[in-house]
Enzyme design. Structure first.
Site, PDB file in Angstrom:
ATOM      1  N   SER A 145      37.789  29.374  26.367  1.00 23.39           N
ATOM      2  CA  SER A 145      38.261  30.669  25.879  1.00 23.39           C
ATOM      3  C   SER A 145      39.223  30.437  24.726  1.00 23.39           C
ATOM      4  CB  SER A 145      38.994  31.429  26.994  1.00 23.39           C
ATOM      5  OG  SER A 145      39.640  32.567  26.444  1.00 23.39           O
ATOM      6  N   TYR A 158      44.977  31.593  34.228  1.00 18.45           N
ATOM      7  CA  TYR A 158      43.696  31.622  33.521  1.00 18.45           C
ATOM      8  C   TYR A 158      43.771  30.800  32.228  1.00 18.45           C
ATOM      9  CZ  TYR A 158      39.693  33.358  30.927  1.00 18.45           C
ATOM     10  OH  TYR A 158      38.541  33.431  30.187  1.00 18.45           O
TER      11      TYR A 158
HETATM   12  N1  LIG Z   1      35.018  38.533  28.730  1.00 15.07           N
HETATM   13  C1  LIG Z   1      35.904  37.870  27.994  1.00 15.07           C
HETATM   14  O1  LIG Z   1      36.724  38.451  27.244  1.00 15.07           O
HETATM   15  C2  LIG Z   1      35.929  36.368  28.037  1.00 15.07           C
HETATM   16  C3  LIG Z   1      36.649  35.686  27.024  1.00 15.07           C
HETATM   17  C4  LIG Z   1      36.668  34.299  27.054  1.00 15.07           C
HETATM   18  C5  LIG Z   1      36.000  33.627  28.043  1.00 15.07           C
HETATM   19  N2  LIG Z   1      35.326  34.319  29.001  1.00 15.07           N
HETATM   20  C6  LIG Z   1      34.645  33.546  30.043  1.00 15.07           C
HETATM   21  O2  LIG Z   1      33.279  33.897  30.051  1.00 15.07           O
HETATM   22  C7  LIG Z   1      32.764  33.723  31.369  1.00 15.07           C
HETATM   23  C8  LIG Z   1      32.029  34.977  31.810  1.00 15.07           C
HETATM   24  O3  LIG Z   1      32.946  36.060  31.785  1.00 15.07           O
HETATM   25  P1  LIG Z   1      32.475  37.587  31.799  1.00 15.07           P
HETATM   26  O4  LIG Z   1      33.537  38.347  31.092  1.00 15.07           O
HETATM   27  O5  LIG Z   1      31.057  37.701  31.378  1.00 15.07           O
HETATM   28  O6  LIG Z   1      32.585  37.947  33.343  1.00 15.07           O
HETATM   29  P2  LIG Z   1      31.776  38.976  34.260  1.00 15.07           P
HETATM   30  O7  LIG Z   1      32.738  39.317  35.347  1.00 15.07           O
HETATM   31  O8  LIG Z   1      31.186  40.083  33.448  1.00 15.07           O
HETATM   32  O9  LIG Z   1      30.609  38.081  34.858  1.00 15.07           O
HETATM   33  C9  LIG Z   1      30.919  36.937  35.572  1.00 15.07           C
HETATM   34  C10 LIG Z   1      29.751  36.543  36.445  1.00 15.07           C
HETATM   35  O10 LIG Z   1      30.122  35.301  37.083  1.00 15.07           O
HETATM   36  C11 LIG Z   1      29.881  35.420  38.470  1.00 15.07           C
HETATM   37  N3  LIG Z   1      30.799  34.553  39.205  1.00 15.07           N
HETATM   38  C12 LIG Z   1      32.139  34.717  39.359  1.00 15.07           C
HETATM   39  N4  LIG Z   1      32.642  33.740  40.144  1.00 15.07           N
HETATM   40  C13 LIG Z   1      31.594  32.935  40.477  1.00 15.07           C
HETATM   41  C14 LIG Z   1      31.464  31.776  41.278  1.00 15.07           C
HETATM   42  N5  LIG Z   1      32.515  31.264  41.923  1.00 15.07           N
HETATM   43  N6  LIG Z   1      30.250  31.203  41.403  1.00 15.07           N
HETATM   44  C15 LIG Z   1      29.168  31.744  40.779  1.00 15.07           C
HETATM   45  N7  LIG Z   1      29.224  32.855  40.026  1.00 15.07           N
HETATM   46  C16 LIG Z   1      30.425  33.453  39.875  1.00 15.07           C
HETATM   47  C17 LIG Z   1      30.080  36.891  38.783  1.00 15.07           C
HETATM   48  O11 LIG Z   1      29.432  37.260  39.998  1.00 15.07           O
HETATM   49  C18 LIG Z   1      29.472  37.547  37.547  1.00 15.07           C
HETATM   50  O12 LIG Z   1      28.084  37.759  37.670  1.00 15.07           O
HETATM   51  C19 LIG Z   1      33.962  33.340  32.241  1.00 15.07           C
HETATM   52  O13 LIG Z   1      34.044  31.937  32.359  1.00 15.07           O
HETATM   53  C20 LIG Z   1      35.134  33.849  31.431  1.00 15.07           C
HETATM   54  O14 LIG Z   1      36.332  33.149  31.723  1.00 15.07           O
HETATM   55  C21 LIG Z   1      35.277  35.669  29.022  1.00 15.07           C
END
Ligand SMILES: NC(=O)c1ccc[n+]([C@@H]2O[C@H](COP(=O)([O-])OP(=O)(O)OC[C@H]3O[C@@H](n4cnc5c(N)ncnc54)[C@H](O)[C@@H]3O)[C@@H](O)[C@H]2O)c1
Length: 254
Positions: A145, A158
């Site tokens: 991130s 985080y």
């Molecule tokens: N959305 C943002 O702004 C952002 C920014 C930087 C990084 N990220 C990273 O991107 C990734 C996805 O984030 P997102 O915003 O799409 O989230 P989201 O909540 O929309 O989707 C996350 C998915 O991961 C699954 N998940 C969660 N914990 C899990 C586990 N222990 N085992 C298997 N599956 C699991 C959830 O069920 C869900 O389907 C994450 O690693 C997050 O840290 C997100």
């Protein structure tokens, strides 16, 4: 899909049932990969959506923080598609977190964030390695991130976890090169994923400041990450490893 850059490749996307992960799974499938979606919930339904669009896809229920589940996940890729070439470590805890001052963070939440975001990434990579070695190499992409570089406030656990993902990416790259496995990271900016859209604290507190902080001043969507991840997963990135590419519309210059 003939002539597709990832034709004949098998990919796992963790956390691929929703949000950024589903966009990545779809992007890999559109480039010709067979995709195994691994998620706590909804994996089979998400894979069915890809299959309905004519792609090769399957789903498996898995918690990336469970050693047994990650091993079963890698075995599923082998059983279903005959091996594994690409692992995208997208599963992570972010969108369900409530921003809080550092001194108010709950220790149990700290542990779960590290367990899923850091140890989960390690467990998935370890489970994937033997089958990648049998194929003569592979591609690992982690999702870190932009917060790892900016040190954003009110989510210290985080932020620390994503800094660890960047360092883990580099450490694994040094060890896995000899197996023909590259390890790179994509660091997204604030992205309007399914999870984020359900979290009013994030929408109210982070959406506008993120947009104002970008050179490309618009909302960031899961689709904005597909090109970078598929690049690291594909033939054009064969000689790139240990790197982190920030994809955030020009908020942080890494
Ligand atoms: N959305 C943002 O702004 C952002 C920014 C930087 C990084 N990220 C990273 O991107 C990734 C996805 O984030 P997102 O915003 O799409 O989230 P989201 O909540 O929309 O989707 C996350 C998915 O991961 C699954 N998940 C969660 N914990 C899990 C586990 N222990 N085992 C298997 N599956 C699991 C959830 O069920 C869900 O389907 C994450 O690693 C997050 O840290 C997100």
């Amino acid at each position: 899909m003939s002539g597709a850059p990832l034709a004949g490749k098998v990919a796992i996307v963790t956390g691929g049932a929703a949000g950024i992960g589903f966009a990545l799974a779809e992007g890999l499938a559109q480039r010709g990969a067979a995709v195994l979606i691994a998620d706590l919930k909804g994996a089979e339904a998400a894979a069915a959506k890809l299959a309905a669009a004519g792609h090769e896809a399957a789903g498996v229920t898995a918690d990336v923080a469970s050693e047994a589940a990650t091993m079963a996940m890698a075995e599923s890729a082998e059983a279903r598609f005959g091996g594994l070439d690409i692992l995208v470590n997208n599963a992570g805890i972010y969108a369900t977190l409530t921003p809080q001052p550092f001194e108010a963070l709950d220790i149990a939440e700290w542990r779960r964030v590290l367990e899923v975001n850091v140890i989960g990434t390690f467990l998935c990579c370890r489970a994937a390695l033997p089958t990648m070695q049998r194929r003569g190499g592979g591609r690992i992409v982690t999702i870190s991130s932009g917060v790892a570089f900016k040190g954003n406030p009110y989510m210290a656990h985080y932020v620390a976890s994503k800094g660890a993902v960047v360092s883990l990416t580099r450490a694994m790259a040094t060890e896995l090169g000899k197996h023909g496995v590259t390890v790179n990271s994509v660091a997204p900016g604030f992205t309007l994923s399914d999870g984020v859209l359900k979290n009013p604290g994030l929408i109210e507190g982070v959406k506008e400041p993120s947009l104002r902080g970008r050179v490309l001043a618009r909302d960031m969507l899961p689709a904005d990450l597909v090109g970078a991840v598929c690049f690291f997963a594909g033939p054009d990135a064969a000689f790139i490893t240990g790197q982190t590419l920030v994809v955030d519309g020009g908020a942080y210059f890494h």
